[in-house]
Each structure stands twice: as structure tokens, then as C-alpha cells.
Write a protein that holds these residues in place. Structure first.
Motif, PDB file in Angstrom:
ATOM      1  N   LYS A  88     -18.268   2.790  -8.420  1.00 12.87           N
ATOM      2  CA  LYS A  88     -17.369   1.659  -8.175  1.00 12.87           C
ATOM      3  C   LYS A  88     -16.084   1.735  -8.994  1.00 12.87           C
ATOM      4  N   ASP A  89     -16.098   2.479 -10.100  1.00 14.66           N
ATOM      5  CA  ASP A  89     -14.897   2.612 -10.931  1.00 14.66           C
ATOM      6  C   ASP A  89     -14.110   3.890 -10.618  1.00 14.66           C
ATOM      7  N   SER A  90     -14.535   4.632  -9.613  1.00 13.87           N
ATOM      8  CA  SER A  90     -13.900   5.915  -9.312  1.00 13.87           C
ATOM      9  C   SER A  90     -12.635   5.732  -8.484  1.00 13.87           C
ATOM     10  N   GLY A  91     -11.795   6.752  -8.563  1.00 16.52           N
ATOM     11  CA  GLY A  91     -10.586   6.731  -7.753  1.00 16.52           C
ATOM     12  C   GLY A  91     -10.870   6.859  -6.276  1.00 16.52           C
ATOM     13  N   ALA A  92     -11.993   7.494  -5.925  1.00 19.27           N
ATOM     14  CA  ALA A  92     -12.354   7.634  -4.510  1.00 19.27           C
ATOM     15  C   ALA A  92     -12.609   6.274  -3.885  1.00 19.27           C
ATOM     16  N   ALA A  93     -13.348   5.396  -4.620  1.00 19.64           N
ATOM     17  CA  ALA A  93     -13.669   4.076  -4.069  1.00 19.64           C
ATOM     18  C   ALA A  93     -12.415   3.227  -3.910  1.00 19.64           C
ATOM     19  N   TRP A  94     -11.554   3.219  -4.922  1.00 20.46           N
ATOM     20  CA  TRP A  94     -10.340   2.394  -4.841  1.00 20.46           C
ATOM     21  C   TRP A  94      -9.269   3.045  -3.971  1.00 20.46           C
ATOM     22  N   GLY A  95      -9.153   4.372  -4.030  1.00 18.39           N
ATOM     23  CA  GLY A  95      -8.160   5.046  -3.197  1.00 18.39           C
ATOM     24  C   GLY A  95      -8.469   4.919  -1.718  1.00 18.39           C
ATOM     25  N   LEU A  96      -9.742   5.102  -1.346  1.00 19.85           N
ATOM     26  CA  LEU A  96     -10.126   4.937   0.053  1.00 19.85           C
ATOM     27  C   LEU A  96      -9.980   3.487   0.507  1.00 19.85           C
ATOM     28  N   SER A  97     -10.106   2.550  -0.419  1.00 17.93           N
ATOM     29  CA  SER A  97      -9.899   1.139  -0.064  1.00 17.93           C
ATOM     30  C   SER A  97      -8.443   0.899   0.342  1.00 17.93           C
ATOM     31  N   ILE A  98      -7.518   1.543  -0.381  1.00 20.09           N
ATOM     32  CA  ILE A  98      -6.095   1.408  -0.035  1.00 20.09           C
ATOM     33  C   ILE A  98      -5.804   2.107   1.297  1.00 20.09           C
ATOM     34  N   VAL A  99      -6.386   3.289   1.504  1.00 19.41           N
ATOM     35  CA  VAL A  99      -6.193   4.007   2.771  1.00 19.41           C
ATOM     36  C   VAL A  99      -6.731   3.173   3.933  1.00 19.41           C
ATOM     37  N   SER A 100      -7.891   2.559   3.739  1.00 19.41           N
ATOM     38  CA  SER A 100      -8.481   1.725   4.798  1.00 19.41           C
ATOM     39  C   SER A 100      -7.625   0.500   5.078  1.00 19.41           C
ATOM     40  N   LEU A 101      -6.979  -0.036   4.036  1.00 13.85           N
ATOM     41  CA  LEU A 101      -6.039  -1.149   4.238  1.00 13.85           C
ATOM     42  C   LEU A 101      -4.908  -0.723   5.166  1.00 13.85           C
ATOM     43  N   VAL A 102      -4.372   0.486   4.952  1.00  8.33           N
ATOM     44  CA  VAL A 102      -3.289   0.995   5.801  1.00  8.33           C
ATOM     45  C   VAL A 102      -3.770   1.144   7.244  1.00  8.33           C
ATOM     46  N   VAL A 103      -4.947   1.738   7.422  1.00  5.65           N
ATOM     47  CA  VAL A 103      -5.470   1.963   8.766  1.00  5.65           C
ATOM     48  C   VAL A 103      -5.666   0.638   9.493  1.00  5.65           C
ATOM     49  N   LEU A 104      -6.202  -0.352   8.793  1.00  6.11           N
ATOM     50  CA  LEU A 104      -6.416  -1.665   9.411  1.00  6.11           C
ATOM     51  C   LEU A 104      -5.091  -2.304   9.831  1.00  6.11           C
ATOM     52  N   ILE A 105      -4.095  -2.233   8.967  1.00  7.56           N
ATOM     53  CA  ILE A 105      -2.787  -2.819   9.286  1.00  7.56           C
ATOM     54  C   ILE A 105      -2.151  -2.097  10.468  1.00  7.56           C
ATOM     55  N   ARG A 106      -2.231  -0.760  10.483  1.00  6.99           N
ATOM     56  CA  ARG A 106      -1.594  -0.009  11.552  1.00  6.99           C
ATOM     57  C   ARG A 106      -2.298  -0.224  12.888  1.00  6.99           C
ATOM     58  N   ILE A 107      -3.603  -0.416  12.864  1.00  9.69           N
ATOM     59  CA  ILE A 107      -4.306  -0.720  14.120  1.00  9.69           C
ATOM     60  C   ILE A 107      -3.823  -2.061  14.668  1.00  9.69           C
ATOM     61  N   CYS A 108      -3.647  -3.023  13.780  1.00 14.36           N
ATOM     62  CA  CYS A 108      -3.157  -4.340  14.225  1.00 14.36           C
ATOM     63  C   CYS A 108      -1.721  -4.269  14.737  1.00 14.36           C
ATOM     64  N   LEU A 109      -0.973  -3.249  14.295  1.00 13.35           N
ATOM     65  CA  LEU A 109       0.438  -3.137  14.685  1.00 13.35           C
ATOM     66  C   LEU A 109       0.651  -2.251  15.919  1.00 13.35           C
ATOM     67  N   ILE A 110      -0.420  -1.763  16.539  1.00 12.38           N
ATOM     68  CA  ILE A 110      -0.263  -0.907  17.721  1.00 12.38           C
ATOM     69  C   ILE A 110       0.516  -1.602  18.840  1.00 12.38           C
ATOM     70  N   PRO A 111       0.259  -2.898  19.167  1.00  6.40           N
ATOM     71  CA  PRO A 111       1.081  -3.552  20.200  1.00  6.40           C
ATOM     72  C   PRO A 111       2.565  -3.550  19.855  1.00  6.40           C
ATOM     73  N   LEU A 112       2.888  -3.739  18.572  1.00  5.59           N
ATOM     74  CA  LEU A 112       4.299  -3.698  18.167  1.00  5.59           C
ATOM     75  C   LEU A 112       4.849  -2.279  18.284  1.00  5.59           C
ATOM     76  N   PHE A 113       4.016  -1.293  18.038  1.00  6.97           N
ATOM     77  CA  PHE A 113       4.458   0.095  18.166  1.00  6.97           C
ATOM     78  C   PHE A 113       4.789   0.423  19.617  1.00  6.97           C
ATOM     79  N   VAL A 114       3.986  -0.097  20.547  1.00  7.82           N
ATOM     80  CA  VAL A 114       4.265   0.119  21.974  1.00  7.82           C
ATOM     81  C   VAL A 114       5.606  -0.518  22.344  1.00  7.82           C
ATOM     82  N   LYS A 115       5.857  -1.717  21.834  1.00  5.73           N
ATOM     83  CA  LYS A 115       7.150  -2.371  22.087  1.00  5.73           C
ATOM     84  C   LYS A 115       8.294  -1.571  21.479  1.00  5.73           C
TER      85      LYS A 115
END
Length: 367
Positions: free
Chosen positions: A29-56
Motif C-alpha cells: 500500500k505504500d509502494s509507488g506501484a499502488a499510488w502510481g497506478l491509481s493516478i494512471v487509472s484516474l487518467v483513464v477514467l477521465i478520458r473514457i468520460c471525455l470520449i463524447p467530447l473527443f468525437v465532437k
């Protein structure tokens, strides 16, 4: 700003905490893998939500490319009347249903989350609670290292501050430089791919010049601002650049702009699979046009010295030709005169030879 963006701090920190809880089941839980992947997953979640805007954004970009010739004509017509020029531009946008800001929607929509993540990481670096993260989660995030660099450290941090986070200044700067270079290269490749493969090159418009300028400006911006961002923000930025590059490659391959290089390549792939059947007349016309284009030779540009030498040689050849024609005419005239004289002499001789003086009858002798 903390008061205005407070709800976003809560949202961003809550999403990171949820992903961190999931990755803690796999990594420390204190590793960079756990926190780094959490940030990467945040990006993926945001970009999935922005796909309709990307199409526009894609549709708006294509509409703007199609309108560039008309926009240029309006600018030339009303170049001395800015107000009328703006009115005609707005009228053109309204008639075609185009919104210039649509091409910026994904970036504008991401900005609040980007700022919120920046502030959350700043609070973590200072050991202060933020959003839904309590002190234990903040301390755990401060201990997390990505390739030896704490996620809350920056390139411009002092050596003492970096040491307090359990790292060395060299490690932090090496990691940040590598990530900034990767960010710049991914952004440059994405923009270059757009310019070379997904733009109708048969139409030269100011829009193409703007895109070409951005292709060089964005990497410089990443290099300038990147040294002031925490490593966690660089992870966010690099991830969103890679996502954008992959998303654009998919769109260019499946739905390219008509008239672009990617569109021609897609047509060839479909033709090879037998999904496109061309009209024989169109094929013959295309082949004839290509043959005519190949046979056409453009005149080579010569230097001034070569042009002068060529002009002198041509003038010399022209003078020689004129002199030859004059000589031939003179010689021909002389020959004609001589022949005429000879012919006249022959006739005279013939007359002289043929004309006989009548013989007078002899007078009878007187007897």
C-alpha cells in the motif's frame, strides 16, 4: 482557489483513494506501484468520460478545415473592416453549425481535474490532509516512489526537501527529465501524425499553418512547465498524452479525413479486401491522369550565367542562319541570272543561225 475547487479536490482524492484500495490488494500500500497506478487509472477514467467530447472535437476540427477557404475569402474581402469581418465569420459559423471552441473541449474539460491533482499532490508533499485523504493516507503517499523519485517531488525542489521525502536530488531530476522528454516526444508525434496523415493536403489553409506551429510549440511548453510539476502530475500528463496518441491513431485508421493520406490508405485496404468496387471509367480516367502527370516535364530553372550563355548561343545560331539564307538567296539569284543569260545567248545564236539572208536572183547577163 481551495474554496472554489474544494469539491474537485474531494472528487479527485476520492477516486485516487478508491483505486489505491484496489491496488493495495496486489502491491504494497505504500509502494509507488499502488499510488502510481491509481493516478494512471484516474487518467483513464477521465478520458473514457471525455470520449463524447473527443468525437465532437474531431467533427469540429474537420468542419473548421472545410471552412478555411471561405474564412480566408471573408478575411480578404473585409480586411479593412474588422467588425464586418467578425459578423460574417459568426454568420458562417451559424449557417454551418460549427463551433470553433468545440476543438478545445477535451482540454478545457480536463483542466479542472489537472489543477485539482496538482493541488492534491502539493498537499501530500507538505504532509497536509486534502479532500477525503486523512493523515495516514497522506503519509503513505509521501513514501511512495516511482523509479526512485517521490510522487510529490519536483525537479526544482531543494536537496533537503527531496531528502526529507527519502530520495536524492539526482534520482528526482533524472526521472523528471526522462518523463518530460517522453511527454514532449509523444505530443510531437501525435501532432505530426495529424498533420501528415489526417489533413487534406490538396487544400492549403491557414489552419494547417496553425497546426504546424502547435506541433513545435507544445513540446517546448512541456519542457518549460514540466520542471515545476510534481512527479505524480508528470505521470498524469504522460498517461493522457499516450492515451491521446493511441486514440488518434485508432480514429485516423478507422475514420480518416476525406482527401488525406490516411483516407487513401484506408481506401486501398478496403479495395484489397474487395469491399470497394470502382467504376472502370473512373479507373481509366485516374490512370490517364497519372500518365499525363508523369509525362509532364517541368522546365528546369537555370542560373543567370547559363541563361546568358544560352541566349548568346541562340543569337549566334540565329545570325548564322540568317547569313546562310542571305548567301543562298544571293547565290541562287546569281545562278538564275547566269542561266538566263546563257539561255538568251543560245536563242540569239539560234536566231542568227536560223535566219538566212535571201539570195537575190542573179541578174541575167545582157546578151
Amino acid at each position: 482557489m481551495d474554496t472554489i475547487l474544494g469539491p474537485l479536490y474531494d472528487a479527485v482524492s476520492w477516486i485516487i483513494v478508491q483505486f489505491h484500495s484496489f491496488y493495495s490488494l496486489i502491491f504494497n500500500k505504500d509502494s509507488g506501484a499502488a499510488w502510481g497506478l491509481s493516478i494512471v487509472s484516474l487518467v483513464v477514467l477521465i478520458r473514457i468520460c471525455l470520449i463524447p467530447l473527443f468525437v465532437k472535437q474531431i467533427k469540429a476540427t474537420r468542419n473548421m478545415q472545410a471552412l478555411q477557404p471561405k474564412m480566408k475569402a471573408i478575411q480578404e474581402r473585409y480586411k479593412n473592416d474588422r467588425q464586418r469581418q467578425s459578423e460574417e465569420m459568426m454568420k458562417l459559423y451559424k449557417e454551418t453549425g460549427t463551433n470553433p471552441l468545440s476543438s478545445c473541449l477535451p482540454i478545457l474539460a480536463q483542466s479542472p481535474f489537472f489543477i485539482s491533482l496538482y493541488q492534491v499532490l502539493n498537499h501530500i508533499a507538505g504532509g497536509r490532509v486534502v479532500g477525503v485523504m486523512d493523515q495516514s493516507l497522506v503519509d503513505s503517499a509521501r513514501k511512495a516512489h516511482i523509479f526512485g523519485a517521490p510522487i510529490a517531488s519536483k525537479f526544482m525542489d531543494s536537496a533537503s526537501k527531496v531528502e526529507s521525502l527519502g530520495a536524492t536530488l539526482t534520482d528526482v531530476r533524472v526521472v523528471t527529465i526522462i518523463m518530460i522528454v517522453l511527454m514532449s516526444l509523444s505530443q510531437f508525434y501525435t501532432q505530426r501524425q495529424l498533420m501528415t496523415k489526417n489533413v487534406d493536403l490538396t487544400v492549403k489553409t491557414p489552419f494547417m499553418q496553425q497546426q504546424k506551429m502547435l506541433m513545435y510549440v507544445f513540446p517546448i511548453m512541456f519542457a518549460v512547465f514540466g520542471i515545476n510539476f510534481p512527479v505524480g502530475v508528470l505521470v498524469y500528463w504522460l498517461t493522457t498524452n499516450v492515451w491521446t496518441m493511441g486514440q488518434q491513431m485508432f480514429v485516423i485508421r478507422r475514420n480518416p479525413t476525406p482527401g488525406s493520406l490516411a483516407y487513401k490508405q484506408r481506401q486501398e485496404r478496403l479495395r484489397a479486401k474487395g469491399k470497394i468496387v470502382e467504376d472502370p471509367a473512373e479507373v481509366q480516367a485516374k490512370e490517364a491522369a497519372e500518365a499525363a502527370r508523369a509525362a509532364r516535364q517541368q522546365p528546369k530553372r537555370q542560373t543567370k550565367a547559363k541563361r546568358q550563355v544560352g541566349g548568346s548561343a541562340q543569337a549566334t545560331r540565329s545570325t548564322a542562319g540568317s547569313q546562310q539564307e542571305t548567301d543562298e538567296a544571293t547565290s541562287g539569284g546569281s545562278r538564275e541570272t547566269k542561266a538566263g543569260k546563257q539561255q538568251g545567248g543560245g536563242k540569239s545564236g539560234q536566231r542568227k543561225g536560223g535566219q538566212q539572208r535571201p539570195k537575190h536572183p542573179s541578174h541575167p547577163s545582157k546578151k
